[in-house]
Design a protein around this motif. Structure first.
Motif, short mmCIF file in Angstrom:
data_model
loop_
_atom_site.label_atom_id
_atom_site.label_comp_id
_atom_site.label_asym_id
_atom_site.label_seq_id
_atom_site.Cartn_x
_atom_site.Cartn_y
_atom_site.Cartn_z
N LEU A 63 23.29 -7.94 -4.11
CA LEU A 63 22.18 -7.55 -3.23
C LEU A 63 22.31 -8.12 -1.82
O LEU A 63 21.55 -7.73 -0.93
CB LEU A 63 20.85 -8.03 -3.82
CG LEU A 63 20.39 -7.37 -5.12
CD1 LEU A 63 19.21 -8.13 -5.70
CD2 LEU A 63 20.01 -5.92 -4.87
N LEU A 64 23.24 -9.05 -1.60
CA LEU A 64 23.27 -9.78 -0.33
C LEU A 64 23.45 -8.86 0.87
O LEU A 64 22.69 -8.92 1.84
CB LEU A 64 24.38 -10.84 -0.37
CG LEU A 64 24.18 -11.98 -1.38
CD1 LEU A 64 25.35 -12.95 -1.31
CD2 LEU A 64 22.88 -12.71 -1.13
N LEU A 116 18.51 -18.73 -8.51
CA LEU A 116 19.01 -17.86 -7.45
C LEU A 116 19.86 -18.67 -6.49
O LEU A 116 19.49 -19.78 -6.10
CB LEU A 116 17.85 -17.21 -6.69
CG LEU A 116 17.03 -16.13 -7.38
CD1 LEU A 116 15.95 -15.61 -6.45
CD2 LEU A 116 17.91 -14.99 -7.84
N ASN A 175 16.37 -13.23 -11.94
CA ASN A 175 17.14 -14.43 -12.28
C ASN A 175 17.60 -14.45 -13.74
O ASN A 175 18.02 -15.48 -14.24
CB ASN A 175 16.35 -15.70 -11.96
CG ASN A 175 15.03 -15.81 -12.72
OD1 ASN A 175 14.48 -14.79 -13.16
ND2 ASN A 175 14.52 -17.01 -12.86
N GLN A 209 20.90 -16.06 -1.57
CA GLN A 209 20.03 -14.99 -2.06
C GLN A 209 18.57 -15.30 -1.74
O GLN A 209 17.82 -14.43 -1.26
CB GLN A 209 20.21 -14.83 -3.57
CG GLN A 209 19.35 -13.74 -4.19
CD GLN A 209 19.84 -12.36 -3.85
OE1 GLN A 209 20.92 -11.97 -4.25
NE2 GLN A 209 19.06 -11.62 -3.10
N ARG A 210 18.14 -16.53 -1.98
CA ARG A 210 16.75 -16.89 -1.69
C ARG A 210 16.44 -16.76 -0.20
O ARG A 210 15.33 -16.38 0.18
CB ARG A 210 16.48 -18.34 -2.15
CG ARG A 210 16.49 -18.54 -3.64
CD ARG A 210 15.72 -19.80 -4.02
NE ARG A 210 16.17 -20.96 -3.23
CZ ARG A 210 17.12 -21.80 -3.61
NH1 ARG A 210 17.74 -21.61 -4.76
NH2 ARG A 210 17.45 -22.83 -2.87
N PRO A 250 24.76 -15.05 -11.35
CA PRO A 250 24.82 -15.15 -9.89
C PRO A 250 25.76 -14.11 -9.27
O PRO A 250 25.52 -13.65 -8.14
CB PRO A 250 25.35 -16.58 -9.67
CG PRO A 250 24.89 -17.33 -10.87
CD PRO A 250 24.97 -16.35 -12.01
N ARG A 297 17.40 -14.65 1.85
CA ARG A 297 17.23 -13.27 2.30
C ARG A 297 15.85 -12.71 1.94
O ARG A 297 15.50 -11.63 2.42
CB ARG A 297 18.34 -12.39 1.73
CG ARG A 297 19.64 -12.49 2.52
CD ARG A 297 20.82 -11.92 1.75
NE ARG A 297 22.00 -11.79 2.59
CZ ARG A 297 22.80 -12.79 2.96
NH1 ARG A 297 22.51 -14.04 2.58
NH2 ARG A 297 23.86 -12.58 3.72
N GLN A 353 23.65 -11.04 -8.99
CA GLN A 353 22.63 -11.25 -7.97
C GLN A 353 23.21 -11.10 -6.57
O GLN A 353 22.55 -10.57 -5.67
CB GLN A 353 22.03 -12.65 -8.13
CG GLN A 353 21.25 -12.86 -9.42
CD GLN A 353 20.82 -14.31 -9.59
OE1 GLN A 353 20.96 -15.11 -8.69
NE2 GLN A 353 20.30 -14.64 -10.76
N SER A 354 24.45 -11.54 -6.38
CA SER A 354 25.07 -11.48 -5.06
C SER A 354 25.36 -10.06 -4.60
O SER A 354 25.64 -9.84 -3.42
CB SER A 354 26.37 -12.30 -5.07
OG SER A 354 26.10 -13.66 -5.35
#
Length: 345
Positions: A128-129, A167, A118, A171-172, A122, A174, A125-126
């Motif tokens: 990884l989706l 997050l 974190n 994301q959370r 964002p 997943r 972070q995305s």
């Protein structure tokens, strides 16, 4: 439902998990329940989110789990300047071949450690989706499969700390489970000083299991039987979060699936071929809490998502079964489901 031959192989493979557990617990002192949850998520083909304050061993837990298995491991240090292509990879123009060549990113490993996830934006972070849900990466219209087994172990600091981004909900959702390491007991901290005071035990940690053994164990976990009453119990628990007055966002159908898979892995770790409501109860808080968003009024009343989940567990009827076939041991009688207060890992 598993066969008698599958039952023997499950017993053999459980010994493999015990070796991994012992290896990780040799590094993380005094936290057997945290190590067990990490192994449960690994066997359930999920991803683990470790959230806690700095210095309690979040990254060490992820590294110990990765080094205990003979597989490819990559670590990603999430920072504000990290780009999505640093994670997924990028296509580079090759002057000699006069064509684009794909350079894989850090996500192309069997165990990916996302340190302080974190602290990145964002947008990053995305990245990884797709990989976390579909176990593949799409770059410039080309899809690349990720290796098996594949697990993301991410660490994060509490959102209130400086330089962190919350997050995104997608994301959370997943992450199969979230766990807090917590501070060690006095005895465990004294033992840590003895063990870690000189050389870090991670340096001498050797693999005790191979990746193909984990793949076989995952296949065995898939065959764990879950009776219809236990499946319905899991659905009722998740559905209760969607109508609770203290929550403005309940758990998704993906949460139900993750809860069921985690319960099957927990049963396998206990040497059982069938899941019980106890397995669902023990994992409900870890699997559901990080997906829930309390209302503003609940936050003013200092009501946490974990308190809501425990309340739902207390008010949801636990299924019971008598001497019936079809609940587990290939037709052999199974004792009644124990009705006891919810417990946690």
């Amino acid at each position: 439902m598993t066969t008698y031959d599958d039952r023997a192989s499950l017993s053999d493979l459980t010994a493999t998990v015990e070796r991994v557990r012992g290896s990780v617990e040799g590094v993380i002192e005094g936290k057997p329940e945290v190590v067990r949850l990490a192994l449960t998520v690994l066997l359930a083909e999920g991803h683990l989110l470790i959230e806690d304050v700095p210095g309690v061993g979040k990254t060490m837990l992820a590294k110990a789990l990765a080094r205990s298995i003979d597989c490819s491991v990559r670590r990603i240090q999430f920072t504000p300047d990290l780009l999505p292509s640093d994670i997924t990879g990028v296509s580079i123009w090759d002057q000699q071949r006069r064509d684009f060549e794909f350079k894989p990113g850090a996500i192309f490993a069997q165990i990916v450690i996302g340190d302080e996830i974190n602290r990145a934006s964002p947008k990053t972070q995305s990245a990884l989706l797709e990989s976390m849900e579909e176990r593949q990466v799409t770059i410039d219209g080309q899809t690349y499969e990720l290796p098996s087994p594949f697990m993301v172990v991410a660490t994060q600091n509490p959102v209130e700390m400086e330089g962190t981004y919350p997050l995104p909900e997608a994301q959370r959702d997943r992450f199969m489970a979230r766990v807090s390491v917590g501070y060690p007991s006095v005895e465990a901290e004294l033992q840590m000083l003895d063990v870690h005071g000189g050389v870090s035990p991670l340096e001498d940690l050797q693999p005790v299991a191979h990746a193909h053994e984990i793949v076989k164990l995952v296949e065995a976990v898939r065959g764990v039987h879950v009776a219809e009453p236990v499946r319905r119990y899991a659905v009722e628990l998740v559905a209760a979060t969607r109508s609770h007055p203290d929550l403005r966002l309940g758990a998704s159908p993906r949460a139900t699936l993750h809860l069921l898979r985690a319960a099957k892995a927990s049963a396998a770790l206990a040497g059982r071929e069938y899941a019980l409501p106890d397995d669902v109860q023990a994992l409900a808080a870890a699997v559901l809490t990080h997906r829930l968003l309390p209302t503003a009024q609940a936050q003013l009343n200092r009501r946490t998502a974990e308190q809501v989940v425990l309340e739902i567990l207390q008010h949801t009827p636990v299924p019971t079964a008598g001497r019936q076939s079809g609940y587990g041991d290939l037709g052999r009688s199974i004792p009644a489901y124990p009705q006891q207060p919810p417990r946690s890992l």
